[in-house]
Design a protein around this motif. Structure first.
Motif, mmCIF file in Angstrom:
data_model
loop_
_atom_site.group_PDB
_atom_site.id
_atom_site.type_symbol
_atom_site.label_atom_id
_atom_site.label_comp_id
_atom_site.label_asym_id
_atom_site.label_seq_id
_atom_site.Cartn_x
_atom_site.Cartn_y
_atom_site.Cartn_z
ATOM 1 N N TRP A 400 0.707 -1.279 -0.044
ATOM 2 C CA TRP A 400 -0.029 0.095 -0.130
ATOM 3 C C TRP A 400 1.020 1.303 0.057
ATOM 4 C CZ3 TRP A 400 0.771 -3.304 4.117
ATOM 5 C CH2 TRP A 400 0.911 -2.501 5.421
ATOM 6 N N ARG A 401 0.209 2.321 -0.624
ATOM 7 C CA ARG A 401 1.047 3.472 -0.400
ATOM 8 C C ARG A 401 -0.053 4.542 -0.509
ATOM 9 N NH1 ARG A 401 0.132 2.474 -6.211
ATOM 10 N NH2 ARG A 401 -0.357 4.424 -7.465
ATOM 11 N N VAL A 402 0.493 6.109 -0.125
ATOM 12 C CA VAL A 402 -0.450 7.116 0.025
ATOM 13 C C VAL A 402 -0.769 7.347 -1.624
ATOM 14 C CG1 VAL A 402 0.438 8.286 2.119
ATOM 15 C CG2 VAL A 402 1.380 8.678 -0.266
ATOM 16 N N THR A 403 -2.000 7.892 -1.820
ATOM 17 C CA THR A 403 -2.565 8.054 -3.125
ATOM 18 C C THR A 403 -1.617 8.854 -4.061
ATOM 19 O OG1 THR A 403 -3.912 9.893 -2.662
ATOM 20 C CG2 THR A 403 -4.797 7.589 -2.172
ATOM 21 N N THR A 404 -0.657 9.882 -3.421
ATOM 22 C CA THR A 404 -0.020 10.875 -4.465
ATOM 23 C C THR A 404 1.435 10.171 -4.441
ATOM 24 O OG1 THR A 404 0.579 12.068 -2.259
ATOM 25 C CG2 THR A 404 -1.313 12.892 -3.720
ATOM 26 N N TRP A 408 5.065 1.979 -4.679
ATOM 27 C CA TRP A 408 4.615 1.152 -3.611
ATOM 28 C C TRP A 408 5.553 1.005 -2.293
ATOM 29 C CZ3 TRP A 408 -0.201 -0.150 -3.883
ATOM 30 C CH2 TRP A 408 -0.597 -0.379 -5.213
ATOM 31 N N ARG A 409 5.086 1.549 -1.074
ATOM 32 C CA ARG A 409 6.107 1.810 -0.104
ATOM 33 C C ARG A 409 6.055 0.691 1.035
ATOM 34 N NH1 ARG A 409 9.994 4.736 -2.493
ATOM 35 N NH2 ARG A 409 9.318 6.726 -3.250
ATOM 36 N N LEU A 410 4.764 0.569 1.400
ATOM 37 C CA LEU A 410 4.410 -0.477 2.646
ATOM 38 C C LEU A 410 4.034 -1.851 2.248
ATOM 39 C CD1 LEU A 410 2.464 2.550 4.410
ATOM 40 C CD2 LEU A 410 5.366 2.112 4.387
ATOM 41 N N ASN A 411 4.486 -2.774 3.104
ATOM 42 C CA ASN A 411 3.937 -3.789 2.578
ATOM 43 C C ASN A 411 3.994 -5.262 3.794
ATOM 44 O OD1 ASN A 411 6.364 -6.029 2.850
ATOM 45 N ND2 ASN A 411 7.368 -4.112 2.148
ATOM 46 N N ARG A 412 3.224 -6.068 3.523
ATOM 47 C CA ARG A 412 2.823 -7.172 4.565
ATOM 48 C C ARG A 412 2.902 -8.447 3.732
ATOM 49 N NH1 ARG A 412 -2.291 -7.337 8.462
ATOM 50 N NH2 ARG A 412 -1.014 -5.855 9.441
ATOM 51 N N TRP A 413 3.752 -9.434 4.395
ATOM 52 C CA TRP A 413 3.863 -10.716 3.639
ATOM 53 C C TRP A 413 2.735 -11.568 4.258
ATOM 54 C CZ3 TRP A 413 5.529 -14.329 0.506
ATOM 55 C CH2 TRP A 413 5.790 -15.587 0.964
ATOM 56 N N VAL A 414 2.134 -12.429 3.448
ATOM 57 C CA VAL A 414 0.985 -13.102 3.866
ATOM 58 C C VAL A 414 1.477 -14.734 3.009
ATOM 59 C CG1 VAL A 414 -1.232 -13.601 3.583
ATOM 60 C CG2 VAL A 414 -0.541 -11.163 3.769
ATOM 61 N N PRO A 415 1.805 -15.554 4.157
ATOM 62 C CA PRO A 415 2.312 -16.690 3.641
ATOM 63 C C PRO A 415 1.302 -17.656 3.141
ATOM 64 C CG PRO A 415 2.366 -16.724 5.803
ATOM 65 C CD PRO A 415 2.008 -15.404 5.446
ATOM 66 N N GLY A 416 1.659 -18.778 2.330
ATOM 67 C CA GLY A 416 1.143 -19.915 2.034
ATOM 68 C C GLY A 416 -0.271 -19.594 1.398
ATOM 69 N N PRO A 417 -1.493 -20.527 1.350
ATOM 70 C CA PRO A 417 -2.642 -20.349 0.476
ATOM 71 C C PRO A 417 -3.326 -19.181 1.073
ATOM 72 C CG PRO A 417 -2.836 -22.268 1.992
ATOM 73 C CD PRO A 417 -1.363 -21.694 2.278
ATOM 74 N N ALA A 418 -2.981 -18.532 1.998
ATOM 75 C CA ALA A 418 -3.952 -17.470 2.528
ATOM 76 C C ALA A 418 -4.497 -16.382 1.346
ATOM 77 C CB ALA A 418 -3.331 -16.857 3.800
ATOM 78 N N ALA A 419 -5.488 -16.033 1.113
ATOM 79 C CA ALA A 419 -6.041 -15.148 0.070
ATOM 80 C C ALA A 419 -6.579 -13.782 0.681
ATOM 81 C CB ALA A 419 -6.932 -15.831 -0.727
#
Length: 468
Positions: A400-404, A408-419
């Motif tokens: 995610w990032r601020v709209t201006t 892309w600046r910020l992130n989160r890792w989501v492992p495995g088959p999670a959706a």
């Protein structure tokens, strides 16, 4: 200039998860995304090989689309056959890993007054596990002088666009030594100067064969480092990308105008992807993203690909010298005109080729970009991001990032088959969101913006005519 994936704004990211309880997601280690192979591939680019290709192409005198097709030494026909022979030689060196195809169409138009066969030359390196997903590098072989209809005068086309063709052939030479999950296509196109016919033939061929085109990297005018004014720039390359999809429907446009997505087409996120690779794997070379489909009032073979619904960008040198584009060979008042080989900086072209080679390998090694990306969170303090799990992925990264912000600046890792994941205290109104796929060995796809505006999904194959 996207921050390296593993280092993307850790302090800021912490602001949005501070106080959150540890979760299984947070405790699962993500694969390392550093890829030493990309540095190895970049180091294999040979400026002398690029020069040799351009000298050979210039040696055909003119490569105008309407020029001689019978001679073995002059004209577009000789140049095409030479290119086909180069792909065949590369294929022989890799044990037959390339199939060489020559799709063509007979066209007429404003710049093609008589029916003329326009022929592309493709080297196709089939993917090992995901062959329908296709990554394309392209350049156009045809050339011209001041009068676009003059098909007899010498038109060396050293930079426009023998430089792009040289990048395509050099990428084929290097990448054919390796295997990749997705299919790589090395495309040398004809008919660009007469109406972008080569790009249309490529798009039609892709659709007829059911290709899921994940990226088309169109290299057009990529070998000059000194601009019209004398300004030198050998450390940057421009990547042009469309903001909204050429195939957007009225309903999709209404949704995009209200909720955003004007700067998050798949082509725009492909440009961001190239920028990140340059920052990470190339030395003293940067991508300048330009928020346009092409230069003002001009076009290239990526346009028909976009019009067919495929993600595509134009790669072009940082500074152009217009005295060396579309000009008769001449000297006037001490000023030299014409697209001759003296206007090519082979060290600079090598850098552009490195960017393309690294991008092709990275895109072909990564899982497909995610599909079905959605966001929810109206009148909520949190944002829920969901997607369809990508086959073969070890997990996904939510960005995610601020709209201006352009990157892309910020992130989160989501492992495995999670959706799905919920970003606590991240208000949906204030940010743009996206999702990328990551393989077990750390290859990452481009980031996908939610909804139709950001989807990388290809159009369906062309319908086959029914028989009687």
């Amino acid at each position: 200039m996207r921050l390296p994936v593993a280092l993307a704004a850790p302090a800021l990211a912490g602001l949005f998860v501070l106080g959150a309880a540890p979760t299984a997601q947070a405790q699962t280690a993500q694969p390392s995304t550093d890829q030493p192979l990309l540095r190895t591939l970049a180091a294999e680019v040979d400026p002398k090989a690029l020069e040799s290709t351009i000298r050979s192409l210039v040696g055909f005198g003119t490569r105008h689309t309407l020029s001689d097709t019978k001679s073995d030494t002059r004209g577009i026909g000789a140049a095409r056959r030479w290119t086909k022979a180069r792909f065949e030689a590369i294929s022989k060196d890799c044990g037959g890993c390339l199939s060489v195809e020559t799709p063509s169409q007979v066209v007429t138009g404003r710049r093609v007054p008589n029916p003329t066969e326009v022929v592309n030359v493709l080297g196709i390196q089939k993917g090992t596990t995901d062959p329908n997903r296709v990554i394309i590098i392209a350049g156009h072989i045809d050339s011209r002088v001041s009068d676009v209809m003059d098909f007899t005068s010498d038109a060396p086309g050293a930079n426009d666009d023998a430089s792009g063709v040289a990048a395509v052939i050099e990428a084929a030479r290097i990448l054919s030594k390796h295997k990749f999950p997705a299919t790589l296509v090395y495309a040398v196109l004809s008919g660009e100067e007469q109406g972008l016919y080569g790009g249309k033939i490529l798009a039609d061929y892709a659709r007829a064969n059911g290709w899921k085109v994940a990226a088309d990297l169109n290299n057009d005018i990529v070998g000059n480092s000194r601009g019209q004014s004398g300004l030198m720039n050998n450390t940057q390359v421009r990547v042009f990308s469309e903001g909204t999809k050429a195939v957007e429907t009225p309903e999709q446009a209404n949704s995009r105008r209200y909720n955003g997505g004007e700067v998050d087409s798949p082509s725009r996120n492909l440009a961001r992807y190239l920028d990140g690779l340059a920052d990470r794997y190339l030395t003293n070379f940067d991508v300048v993203m330009v928020y346009r489909t092409d230069r003002y009032g001009r076009g290239g073979d990526q346009v028909p690909m976009l019009e067919a619904g495929y993600p595509a960008v134009r790669v072009t040198e940082a500074v152009e010298n217009y005295d060396r584009q579309h000009q008769d060979l001449r000297t006037e008042k001490g000023r030299v005109y014409g697209d001759t080989i003296e206007g090519v900086d082979f060290a600079y072209l090598a850098q552009v080729t490195r960017l393309n080679t690294v991008a092709m390998a990275s895109l072909a090694s990564a899982p497909p970009p995610p599909s079905g990306v959605k966001i929810e969170g109206a009148v909520s303090a949190d944002t829920k991001v969901s997607w369809t799990p990508t086959p073969g992925a070890a997990g996904h990264r939510v960005w995610w990032r601020v709209t201006t912000d352009p990157q892309w600046r910020l992130n989160r890792w989501v492992p495995g088959p999670a959706a799905t994941t919920t970003l606590k205290d991240v208000v949906i109104d204030d940010f743009f969101f996206g999702v990328s796929s990551i393989s077990p060995d750390g290859w990452e796809s481009p980031t996908v913006f939610p909804g139709a505006a950001g989807s990388f999904e290809s159009p369906p194959p062309a319908a086959k005519p029914s028989g009687n």
